[in-house]
Motif scaffolding. Structure first.
Motif, mmCIF file in Angstrom:
data_model
loop_
_atom_site.group_PDB
_atom_site.id
_atom_site.type_symbol
_atom_site.label_atom_id
_atom_site.label_comp_id
_atom_site.label_asym_id
_atom_site.label_seq_id
_atom_site.Cartn_x
_atom_site.Cartn_y
_atom_site.Cartn_z
ATOM 1 N N ARG A 48 32.487 49.526 49.821
ATOM 2 C CA ARG A 48 33.023 48.283 50.387
ATOM 3 C C ARG A 48 33.062 47.181 49.325
ATOM 4 O O ARG A 48 34.056 46.460 49.203
ATOM 5 C CB ARG A 48 32.188 47.842 51.601
ATOM 6 N N VAL A 49 31.964 47.038 48.565
ATOM 7 C CA VAL A 49 31.921 46.029 47.504
ATOM 8 C C VAL A 49 32.985 46.317 46.456
ATOM 9 O O VAL A 49 33.700 45.417 45.987
ATOM 10 C CB VAL A 49 30.518 45.983 46.855
ATOM 11 N N LEU A 50 33.096 47.600 46.086
ATOM 12 C CA LEU A 50 34.093 47.988 45.091
ATOM 13 C C LEU A 50 35.498 47.689 45.589
ATOM 14 O O LEU A 50 36.363 47.223 44.821
ATOM 15 C CB LEU A 50 33.946 49.480 44.772
ATOM 16 N N SER A 51 35.749 47.921 46.857
ATOM 17 C CA SER A 51 37.070 47.646 47.441
ATOM 18 C C SER A 51 37.391 46.159 47.392
ATOM 19 O O SER A 51 38.511 45.753 47.070
ATOM 20 C CB SER A 51 37.119 48.141 48.884
ATOM 21 N N VAL A 52 36.362 45.332 47.723
ATOM 22 C CA VAL A 52 36.564 43.878 47.685
ATOM 23 C C VAL A 52 36.867 43.420 46.264
ATOM 24 O O VAL A 52 37.790 42.635 46.021
ATOM 25 C CB VAL A 52 35.335 43.143 48.244
ATOM 26 N N LEU A 53 36.087 43.915 45.299
ATOM 27 C CA LEU A 53 36.300 43.531 43.898
ATOM 28 C C LEU A 53 37.665 43.985 43.413
ATOM 29 O O LEU A 53 38.355 43.257 42.686
ATOM 30 C CB LEU A 53 35.203 44.130 43.014
ATOM 31 N N LEU A 54 38.061 45.175 43.811
ATOM 32 C CA LEU A 54 39.370 45.686 43.417
ATOM 33 C C LEU A 54 40.482 44.846 44.022
ATOM 34 O O LEU A 54 41.482 44.540 43.358
ATOM 35 C CB LEU A 54 39.506 47.149 43.856
ATOM 36 N N PHE A 55 40.293 44.446 45.277
ATOM 37 C CA PHE A 55 41.292 43.594 45.945
ATOM 38 C C PHE A 55 41.418 42.251 45.229
ATOM 39 O O PHE A 55 42.525 41.765 44.980
ATOM 40 C CB PHE A 55 40.894 43.381 47.403
ATOM 41 N N ILE A 56 40.253 41.656 44.881
ATOM 42 C CA ILE A 56 40.271 40.375 44.170
ATOM 43 C C ILE A 56 40.963 40.525 42.823
ATOM 44 O O ILE A 56 41.764 39.673 42.408
ATOM 45 C CB ILE A 56 38.834 39.840 43.990
ATOM 46 N N ALA A 57 40.653 41.634 42.109
ATOM 47 C CA ALA A 57 41.260 41.867 40.801
ATOM 48 C C ALA A 57 42.773 41.980 40.920
ATOM 49 O O ALA A 57 43.524 41.439 40.094
ATOM 50 C CB ALA A 57 40.670 43.118 40.160
ATOM 51 N N ILE A 58 43.239 42.663 41.960
ATOM 52 C CA ILE A 58 44.682 42.826 42.171
ATOM 53 C C ILE A 58 45.337 41.479 42.445
ATOM 54 O O ILE A 58 46.406 41.158 41.896
ATOM 55 C CB ILE A 58 44.955 43.804 43.330
ATOM 56 N N ILE A 59 44.678 40.645 43.271
ATOM 57 C CA ILE A 59 45.198 39.303 43.583
ATOM 58 C C ILE A 59 45.287 38.469 42.310
ATOM 59 O O ILE A 59 46.288 37.780 42.070
ATOM 60 C CB ILE A 59 44.324 38.600 44.637
#
Length: 249
Positions: free
Chosen positions: A15-26
């Protein structure tokens, strides 16, 4: 550690990795948006005619991030550039995705007096020096005084005698209130206080009855439009109301 606990930790990590990945994409999308759509193509300047648009662009838009509108706008709120002469403050505005506006406010230049070091001291209506420069800028009331104590300092009163300072403050205030287009004030002539209005020399004499003398100009000056000569108010008083105009030959 039980198998259930391992699964919970794995799910939490994902879940944390998904959030960080989402932020990185944004962030990547935002950066790409800026690089593609926000490159500065046009810069306009408002608030001054002392500098060209290009000159102020070379002063305020000098960093790499200033090539892009959004970073330039936000960084201008954090890092203020040093203002050039006669400019009090500036503001960067976004006018379009590819366009910036530099809005500046000039320092008050109500009057100007040449100092001991031959530099020009520009001051506001309270007699406070706003700028000291080797350059003369037209449009200010040129003031001369009999005694200049030192070279002056920005933010301080003009370095002239207290009596001259008080008289000047009264003159500036009254001239501004009455909207007289006076171009110069001489506080140290043989004729006392002397003003220059177009081609008319106005001799006010001493500061006695100064307010009343200035009030009289409201009625007299419109009658002397396009005339040249000397207007005498040196001897005006409540007992002697004669006012003489010597027309130029």
């Amino acid at each position: 550690m039980t198998r259930a606990e391992k699964r919970r930790k794995t799910r939490a990590f994902l879940r944390v990795l998904s959030v960080l990945l989402f932020i990185a994409i944004i962030v990547i999308i935002f950066v790409l948006f800026i690089l593609i759509f926000c490159k500065v193509d046009k810069v306009t300047v408002k608030g001054t005619d002392l500098y060209t648009d290009k000159q102020l662009e070379n002063i305020y838009l000098t960093e790499k991030y200033d090539k892009y509108t959004i970073p330039s706008f936000f960084m201008s709120k954090i890092r203020h550039k040093k203002n050039p002469e006669f400019i009090d403050k500036y503001e960067i505005k976004i006018k379009a995705l590819d366009a910036l506006e530099i809005k500046v406010k000039e320092k008050d230049r109500t009057g100007v007096m040449q100092g001991k070091n031959s530099k020009y001291m520009y001051f506001d209506e309270k007699g406070i020096i706003t700028e000291i420069s080797k350059d003369y800028i037209d449009g200010s009331i040129v003031v001369s005084s009999g005694e200049i104590k030192d070279k002056g300092q920005i933010g301080k009163s003009l370095p002239i005698p207290e009596t001259d300072s008080r008289t000047l403050n009264v003159l500036i205030r009254e001239l501004k209130n009455r909207d007289y287009n006076i171009t110069s004030i001489n506080l140290n002539g043989d004729s006392g206080i002397v003003l220059q209005y177009d081609q008319i020399e106005i001799r006010l004499g001493t500061k006695s009855n100064l307010d009343e003398k200035l009030k009289r100009l409201t009625y007299i000056l419109p009658q002397l439009e396009n005339r040249a000569g000397v207007l005498h108010l040196e001897d005006w008083s409540e007992d002697n109301t004669d006012i003489v105009f010597d027309a130029a030959q």
